[in-house]
Design a protein around this motif. Structure first.
Motif, PDB file in Angstrom:
ATOM      1  N   GLU A 114      23.559  61.103  44.191  1.00  0.00           N
ATOM      2  CA  GLU A 114      24.787  61.374  45.749  1.00  0.00           C
ATOM      3  C   GLU A 114      24.102  62.646  46.480  1.00  0.00           C
ATOM      4  N   PRO A 115      22.573  62.596  47.381  1.00  0.00           N
ATOM      5  CA  PRO A 115      22.724  63.948  48.129  1.00  0.00           C
ATOM      6  C   PRO A 115      23.873  64.765  48.726  1.00  0.00           C
ATOM      7  N   ARG A 116      24.892  64.334  49.518  1.00  0.00           N
ATOM      8  CA  ARG A 116      25.497  65.052  49.606  1.00  0.00           C
ATOM      9  C   ARG A 116      26.028  65.705  49.076  1.00  0.00           C
ATOM     10  N   TYR A 117      26.322  65.674  47.312  1.00  0.00           N
ATOM     11  CA  TYR A 117      26.915  66.948  46.480  1.00  0.00           C
ATOM     12  C   TYR A 117      26.102  67.616  46.481  1.00  0.00           C
TER      13      TYR A 117
ATOM     14  N   THR B 118      14.312  67.214  54.540  1.00  0.00           N
ATOM     15  CA  THR B 118      15.866  66.441  54.743  1.00  0.00           C
ATOM     16  C   THR B 118      16.753  67.088  54.080  1.00  0.00           C
ATOM     17  N   MET B 119      16.828  67.321  52.678  1.00  0.00           N
ATOM     18  CA  MET B 119      17.176  68.186  51.738  1.00  0.00           C
ATOM     19  C   MET B 119      17.318  69.149  51.980  1.00  0.00           C
ATOM     20  N   ARG B 120      16.938  70.390  52.675  1.00  0.00           N
ATOM     21  CA  ARG B 120      16.799  71.626  53.055  1.00  0.00           C
ATOM     22  C   ARG B 120      17.811  71.468  54.263  1.00  0.00           C
TER      23      ARG B 120
ATOM     24  N   GLU C 130      21.650  62.322  55.348  1.00  0.00           N
ATOM     25  CA  GLU C 130      22.364  61.269  54.035  1.00  0.00           C
ATOM     26  C   GLU C 130      21.803  59.846  53.941  1.00  0.00           C
ATOM     27  N   ALA C 131      21.944  59.203  55.495  1.00  0.00           N
ATOM     28  CA  ALA C 131      21.236  57.929  55.468  1.00  0.00           C
ATOM     29  C   ALA C 131      20.000  58.147  55.640  1.00  0.00           C
TER      30      ALA C 131
END
Lengths: 224, 165
Positions: free
Chosen positions: A196-199, B119-121, B151-152
């Motif tokens: 999960e990217p958000r975590y 995007t993660m950064r 996230e999307a």
């Protein structure tokens, strides 16, 4: 201080290369997340880091000790490493506090002290009131917090978490990450596997695995 | 993004000076969309021309207080009552870039990977800002929105990568 070091670690299962020459360090105070598609080697990495599996080649060191040379690996694991799994593995016939004190008792700590330590860490995860409840009497998010308390009890400085947010809703998942983040900020090294990217975004560093190799890493600017 | 409607919504709580509107707008949105004071006054004078606000007294420093009109209140009501349509949003450069990468770049995977890291950064930074934004609900919800968007985007990038391999 580096609490976890992996040097050119590979792990093969028969013909399959689950991990392929991975280098990774996690320092005290750092939260590192590992992401990647299923089968990319995330869980293998975590199992090797915690001494639950052995590398085919390369070295894994926890708090400076090469795991291949440790005589009593189980004792080192209990003393230094806390695990949080998606499957919580709480013992249903034990209360929350009894579940949390169990690893300390296994380590030979007197029951009274183990209980005090367990209550302190339950307080830290916001479950002091539920200490005497059985797992079935708790919500999913509360059970997960008990599992985290069990991983944290006894000041273990390396915390390994494999999909600790499981099927929790996003607000409850955020609570779990708040706890792990606080533990890192208090000086633990936390290695988190998640899809999960958000975590993952709670981490100082996010590592992407593909086919057993680290393909990229995202470091938060001026992280800590 | 409608500055006009945002300012009208703030004025519906009571008369305000331009500098107050700017400060309140930024407090709500967590300075995600910084406004300069010029934008505020330009927007107010157009709203005045359209009969949505009217100027009141001027203070000793020459600052004018604005209040919302009935027409302005109706406009705010209409704004809140109308869902945002997808066509109101600008074209997404990333979607176009990836479509072109898949069609014309020798290593589209590397384009995806570079974007995913970036995007993660962004998401790490937003999450840190959210940790530090305790208390202010409007601000936290704005950050949550941006986190959900990022996230999307990451999910979509994973999806693109699977399609390529």
């Amino acid at each position: 201080m580096t609490l976890l070091t992996l040097e050119s670690v590979s792990r093969t299962y028969g013909e399959v290369k689950a991990l392929d020459g991975v280098d990774l360090t996690v320092a005290a105070g750092e939260l590192v997340a590992v992401m990647g598609p299923s089968g990319s080697g995330k869980s293998t990495l975590l199992n090797l880091a915690g001494g639950l599996d052995r590398p085919s080649s390369g070295t894994v060191a926890v708090a400076g000790e090469d795991l291949a040379r440790v005589r009593d690996l189980a004792a080192l694991r209990r003393r230094s490493v806390g695990y949080v799994f998606q499957e919580l593995n709480l013992i249903h016939s034990l209360t929350a506090v009894e579940n949390v004190m169990l690893p300390r008792e296994l380590d030979g700590v007197a029951a009274r002290q183990a209980r005090q330590e367990a209550l302190a860490v339950l307080d830290e995860v916001g479950l002091r009131e539920q200490a005497e409840a059985f797992p079935d009497e708790l919500s999913g998010g509360q059970r997960q917090r008990v599992a985290i308390a069990r991983a944290l009890v006894g000041e273990r400085r390396l915390v390994l978490a494999d999909e600790p947010t499981g099927a929790l809703d996003t607000a409850t998942g955020d609570e779990i990450l708040t706890l792990l983040r606080a533990r890192a900020d208090a000086g633990a090294a936390v290695l988190l596997v998640t899809h999960e990217p958000r975590y993952a975004a709670w981490a100082d560093r996010v590592i992407f695995l593909r086919d057993g190799r680290i393909v990229d890493a995202s470091l938060l600017e001026s992280a800590r | 993004m409608s500055i006009r409607h945002g300012l009208l919504a703030l004025l519906s709580r009571g008369p305000r000076y331009g500098y107050q509107l700017r400060a309140e707008f930024e407090a709500c949105t967590g300075a995600t969309w910084p406004l300069n004071i010029g934008q505020v006054y330009t927007t107010l004078s157009r709203a005045e021309r359209d009969g949505l606000v009217e100027p009141g007294e001027t203070d000793e420093q020459g600052r004018v207080v604005y209040r919302i009109t009935e027409a302005g209140r109706a406009e705010v009501g209409r704004w809140f009552g109308t869902p945002v349509a997808p066509s109101d949003r600008p074209r997404d450069e990333l979607v176009i870039k990836l479509a072109m990468a898949v069609a014309a770049h020798p290593d589209a995977l590397s384009v995806i990977q570079a974007q995913r890291t970036a995007t993660m950064r962004t998401m790490q930074e937003l999450t840190r800002a959210k940790r530090q934004a305790d208390g202010d609900l409007a601000h936290r919800l704005v950050l949550d929105s941006m986190i959900f968007h990022a996230e999307a985007e990451l999910r979509w990038l994973d999806h693109c990568e699977k399609g390529l391999s």
